[in-house]
Design an enzyme around this catalytic site. Structure first.
Site, short mmCIF file in Angstrom:
data_model
loop_
_atom_site.label_atom_id
_atom_site.label_comp_id
_atom_site.label_asym_id
_atom_site.label_seq_id
_atom_site.Cartn_x
_atom_site.Cartn_y
_atom_site.Cartn_z
N ASP A 66 32.96 26.61 40.70
CA ASP A 66 33.78 27.54 41.21
C ASP A 66 33.43 27.70 42.61
O ASP A 66 32.57 27.64 43.05
CB ASP A 66 34.15 28.77 40.28
CG ASP A 66 32.88 29.31 39.94
OD1 ASP A 66 31.70 28.80 40.23
OD2 ASP A 66 32.86 30.19 39.03
N ASP A 141 32.00 39.42 31.19
CA ASP A 141 33.30 39.40 30.36
C ASP A 141 33.35 38.16 29.49
O ASP A 141 34.28 38.00 28.89
CB ASP A 141 34.57 39.99 31.24
CG ASP A 141 34.99 38.61 32.19
OD1 ASP A 141 33.81 37.44 32.26
OD2 ASP A 141 35.76 38.73 33.06
N HIS A 143 33.09 35.14 30.63
CA HIS A 143 33.94 33.98 31.29
C HIS A 143 32.92 32.67 31.52
O HIS A 143 31.76 33.00 31.72
CB HIS A 143 34.48 34.60 32.60
CG HIS A 143 33.82 34.78 33.71
ND1 HIS A 143 34.05 35.94 34.41
CD2 HIS A 143 32.42 34.36 34.08
CE1 HIS A 143 32.96 36.10 35.39
NE2 HIS A 143 32.25 35.30 35.23
N GLU A 148 38.95 33.88 33.53
CA GLU A 148 38.75 35.10 33.21
C GLU A 148 39.72 35.34 31.86
O GLU A 148 40.22 34.20 31.40
CB GLU A 148 39.47 36.04 34.28
CG GLU A 148 38.82 36.07 35.43
CD GLU A 148 37.66 36.84 35.47
OE1 GLU A 148 36.79 37.03 34.49
OE2 GLU A 148 37.08 37.57 36.56
C1 GLP Z 1 30.01 34.12 38.32
C2 GLP Z 1 30.17 32.84 38.18
C3 GLP Z 1 29.78 32.15 36.73
C4 GLP Z 1 28.53 32.72 36.30
C5 GLP Z 1 28.53 34.42 36.39
C6 GLP Z 1 27.35 35.19 35.72
O1 GLP Z 1 31.00 34.96 37.85
N1 GLP Z 1 31.24 32.45 38.57
O2 GLP Z 1 30.01 30.87 36.66
O3 GLP Z 1 28.41 32.32 34.87
O4 GLP Z 1 28.66 34.74 37.57
O5 GLP Z 1 26.51 35.35 36.62
P1 GLP Z 1 24.82 35.70 36.53
O6 GLP Z 1 24.16 34.45 36.23
O7 GLP Z 1 24.61 36.04 37.89
O8 GLP Z 1 24.92 36.59 35.29
#
Ligand code: GLP
Length: 270
Positions: A66, A141, A143, A148
């Site tokens: 993404d 959340d 995802h 989302e």
């Molecule tokens: C973002 C990314 C996700 C990732 C999430 C969790 O939203 N788009 O791909 O899994 O963050 O982030 P973290 O690893 O910092 O908890």
């Protein structure tokens, strides 16, 4: 689904990196799906260490999950956008290994026609032969990527609006440090769809820390629902591995079973 629990973040990262390195060694021109966020940084550090000892990325192709819409790569000044995931990947992995820039793909957050770019991204994944291994984190959340709550579990790469929890979480971990005001952070993103992710031949999800314990348990052991898009892991038809640290695994009910399976697989070298 293999659920592997390791003592701490470092051990989780080592395990995940070892799986990726094994693939790179056995299939030097493999296609990796990559993730951003704080969780995979340790895995990337391990891979960088292995590269220093000879792990070769020269034929590897990558596709990232993404990118925020409105930030990305300015082609005249590659990777100049500090808050882009393209920049993150460059800093955390690409610049440290011998991967070819033309073999790396991050959705273009500056695309003039984002929807067309999304279609192109899907086609490019197909042209590369599909994703051999997709690395995944999990959002607060639940995802995957930026799918989302409410995203179709068969969705494809597209533009998605970020929900409040994601904006709050990602502001704290990514934008605040850079002195950017909350209202100025992007509210939309380009994301691979859940359907796209489910086509990867091996899904490798990692999570660490207390904050993730509840949502990990819901995703792995709760109902399959578009309200927690990572629960689609239960539908993944290929090889599926989840690597957790003890804190993130703390709310799993079937933990003894996962340990038993891991032990058996080690014993029988499966
Ligand atoms: C973002 C990314 C996700 C990732 C999430 C969790 O939203 N788009 O791909 O899994 O963050 O982030 P973290 O690893 O910092 O908890």
């Amino acid at each position: 689904m293999d659920v592997i629990v390791r003592e701490n973040y470092n051990e989780m990262s080592k395990y995940a990196a070892k799986l990726i390195a094994e693939l790179v060694k056995s299939k030097p021109n493999c296609v990796l799906g990559l993730a951003t966020g704080s969780t995979p940084i340790g895995t990337y550090k391990e891979l960088i260490g292995m590269h220093k000892e000879g792990l070769d990325f020269s034929s590897v192709k990558t596709f990232n999950l993404d990118e925020y819409l409105g930030v990305g790569i300015d082609l005249k000044k590659p990777y100049n956008q500090d808050q882009s995931y393209a920049r993150f990947m460059y800093e955390e992995l690409f610049k440290h290994v011998n991967i070819k820039k033309e073999n790396t793909h991050v959705p273009d957050g500056l695309a003039i026609e984002p929807e067309k770019h999304c279609q192109w991204y899907e086609e490019e994944i197909k042209r590369a032969g599909g994703i051999d291994l997709q690395l995944l984190g999990i959002g607060g959340d639940g995802h995957w990527a930026f799918n989302e709550p409410g995203s179709s579990l068969s969705s494809r790469t597209r533009v998605e609006a970020l929900n409040k929890q994601t904006l709050d979480d990602n502001y704290e971990s990514f934008y605040k440090k850079a002195g950017i005001k909350k209202e100025e952070m992007p509210h939309f993103a380009i994301t691979m769809g859940i359907g796209t992710i489910l086509e990867s031949r091996h899904a490798l999800m990692i999570a660490n820390g207390k904050k993730k314990a509840e949502v990990v348990a819901k995703a792995l052991e709760g109902a399959i629902t578009s309200q927690i898009t990572s629960s689609a892991i239960q539908l993944h038809p290929g090889k599926t591995t989840v690597v957790l640290d003890e804190e993130a695994a703390a709310k799993l009910k079937n933990i003894e079973h996962y340990k038993h399976v891991e032990g058996l697989k080690e014993e029988y070298k499966l």
